[in-house]
Motif scaffolding. Structure first.
Motif, mmCIF file in Angstrom:
data_model
loop_
_atom_site.group_PDB
_atom_site.id
_atom_site.type_symbol
_atom_site.label_atom_id
_atom_site.label_comp_id
_atom_site.label_asym_id
_atom_site.label_seq_id
_atom_site.Cartn_x
_atom_site.Cartn_y
_atom_site.Cartn_z
ATOM 1 N N ILE A 80 9.792 -0.569 -2.022
ATOM 2 C CA ILE A 80 8.816 -1.398 -1.318
ATOM 3 C C ILE A 80 7.803 -1.985 -2.295
ATOM 4 O O ILE A 80 7.477 -3.175 -2.245
ATOM 5 C CB ILE A 80 8.106 -0.564 -0.229
ATOM 6 N N THR B 70 18.320 5.546 -1.693
ATOM 7 C CA THR B 70 17.738 5.685 -0.353
ATOM 8 C C THR B 70 18.817 5.925 0.697
ATOM 9 O O THR B 70 18.708 6.831 1.532
ATOM 10 C CB THR B 70 16.940 4.423 -0.005
ATOM 11 N N VAL C 274 11.462 0.823 5.069
ATOM 12 C CA VAL C 274 11.970 0.339 3.776
ATOM 13 C C VAL C 274 12.879 -0.859 3.978
ATOM 14 O O VAL C 274 12.727 -1.905 3.326
ATOM 15 C CB VAL C 274 12.724 1.478 3.052
ATOM 16 N N ARG D 12 18.257 1.156 -3.770
ATOM 17 C CA ARG D 12 18.828 1.053 -2.423
ATOM 18 C C ARG D 12 19.906 2.106 -2.211
ATOM 19 O O ARG D 12 19.975 2.738 -1.160
ATOM 20 C CB ARG D 12 19.392 -0.347 -2.220
ATOM 21 N N GLY E 114 12.586 4.843 -1.726
ATOM 22 C CA GLY E 114 12.241 3.808 -0.755
ATOM 23 C C GLY E 114 10.866 3.227 -0.986
ATOM 24 O O GLY E 114 10.685 2.014 -0.950
ATOM 25 N N SER F 55 4.277 3.952 7.383
ATOM 26 C CA SER F 55 5.318 2.932 7.592
ATOM 27 C C SER F 55 4.739 1.678 8.222
ATOM 28 O O SER F 55 5.025 0.560 7.786
ATOM 29 C CB SER F 55 6.430 3.470 8.487
#
Lengths: 147, 172, 112
Positions: free
Chosen positions: A131, A75, B158, A72, A127, C83
């Motif tokens: 995920i 990112t 994200v 995190r 990122g 995305s």
């Protein structure tokens, strides 16, 4: 399958080739101005190499090396640096330290050729792996195992 | 352009397999082959940047789709107004393809000239930005706002996925 | 012209999948196919015959190049498609965890 990891042949080959995969990702992302490539493709290759580590060595080992808050933080730091560099280019040097970055042609090239693709690679790589980790940890059976 | 026709036919066949397969894992593998075909088509249409990008994006989404479809079955139900719905969908597709045929009848592939902006970009890419790759010159110099929006979108994705898939929540 | 029509047929396959299938993963796959078809259509619109990729080499004079602007646009489009796919998959896995099925006709209970 994921918990125990794969056989010793796959682990050894992964240890040898991992550095080359990351080197190729950096090459792809920094080569974007003179050839095909770009920051996004390099970032996805970085994320895929981490996914590879996670599939081969198991979930615990990959997450022990690379904690979730590290992902995190990477990112967010990449996103902030990208925003700053893009703002310097928009405003032509009207932000703090912007006049220094936009002063000469070499600094401008450094800004758009090194900083932007590298930050993009950081954002996308960290990122997308975050995920993947989140979606793997979401599974119901995994949750019961770990709790 | 016989190559692009062959690749397009292969992509349509793989897409039909992906739509109609009973097993979800077969369907995911078929969509992967559609993406590889698209990457080849980009390479033939002289867009190497997009070929690399499509290849890696395809592998990434394939990995995550396989993760989503592990150990899960596919229900197949034909209840409801199956005939009417299928008929109306096919009718709409026929109307769409007919209109597209009328609209695209006189446009040859690879014929026309492009607009003013593209000509300016091609001429002034090296003197103005120093980038030999014109696509990179556009995305990281002329249209940087576009790339900024792209990065904002992936950052939002994200954050959104980590918010949807978070483990802390209400106690069970 | 045949190429454009084939590309739009690929789009129609994706549209059929979105409209007629009942599985959430199938619907995500259909959205992906539609995105592929649209990207390919934009690139086909920017193609010129007998031309090179828009990358300058050191010692070469290149006469004709393909249009670089649609490629830059499609580059953004691919990222957005990734995305959207990721967020849809996350929501689908959440729904499966809550309802135990991917069938969209069975996800109509206001449960929990």
């Amino acid at each position: 399958m994921i918990q125990k990891g794969m056989s010793v042949i796959v682990k050894t080959v992964t240890k040898i080739t991992l550095g080359f995969i990351l080197l190729y990702a950096v090459y792809i992302s920094l080569n974007g101005h003179t050839g095909p490539g770009g920051g996004f493709a390099g970032g996805v290759i970085v994320a895929l190499s981490f996914v590879h580590i996670m599939l081969v060595f198991g979930k615990e080992m990959a997450l022990k090396r690379l904690r979730s808050y590290v992902l995190r933080g990477l990112t967010c730091a990449g996103a902030l640096i990208f925003l700053y560099a893009a703002t310097v280019k928009f405003s032509g040097g009207c932000v703090p330290f912007g006049a220094f970055l936009e002063k000469s042609v070499s600094c401008r090239l450094f800004n758009s050729e090194i900083t932007l693709p590298f930050c993009e690679m950081l954002i996308i790589g960290a990122g997308l792996f975050a995920i993947f980790v989140a979606l793997v940890l979401l599974s119901k059976s995994d949750r019961y195992d770990s709790e | 352009m016989i190559e692009i026709h062959l690749i397009l036919l292969f992509m349509i066949a793989a897409a039909i397999v992906a739509v109609e397969a009973r097993d979800l894992l077969s369907s995911v593998v078929a969509i992967g082959s559609v993406g590889i075909g698209l990457s080849l088509a980009f390479l033939i249409l002289k867009a190497p940047d997009l070929a690399i990008m499509q290849l890696v994006v395809e592998i990434m989404s394939l990995v995550i789709l396989v993760r989503a479809t592990m150990r899960q079955d596919l229900p197949f139900s034909m209840s409801g107004r199956w005939v009417f719905n299928t008929f109306s969908t096919v009718l709409f597709m026929c109307v769409f393809l007919g209109a597209a045929y009328i609209a695209l009848k006189n446009i040859p592939l690879g014929g026309g000239d492009f607009g003013i902006a593209s000509g300016v970009y091609l001429r002034e890419a090296i003197p103005a930005t120093g980038a030999k790759n014109v696509v990179a010159a556009i995305t990281s110099n002329y249209r940087l706002m576009d790339t900024l929006g792209e990065v904002a979108a992936i950052f939002t994705a994200v954050v959104g996925v980590m918010a949807i898939a978070r483990r802390v929540g209400r106690p069970r | 012209m045949v190429t454009y029509i084939l590309c739009l047929m690929l789009f129609c396959v994706g549209l059929y999948c979105v409209l007629r299938k009942r599985n959430l993963i199938k619907i995500i796959i259909g959205i992906g196919i539609m995105g592929y078809a649209v990207n390919l259509f934009i690139i086909l619109a920017g193609y010129r015959a007998q031309s090179r990729a828009p990358i300058y080499a050191n010692d070469q004079i290149v006469a004709r190049m393909v249009d670089p602007l649609p490629q830059a646009m499609v580059m953004t489009s691919i990222v957005l498609e990734l995305s959207v796919t990721l967020i849809l998959i996350a929501i689908a896995i959440r729904i499966y965890e809550k309802y135990g099925t991917f069938d969209i006709t069975k996800i109509n209970k206001l449960k929990g």
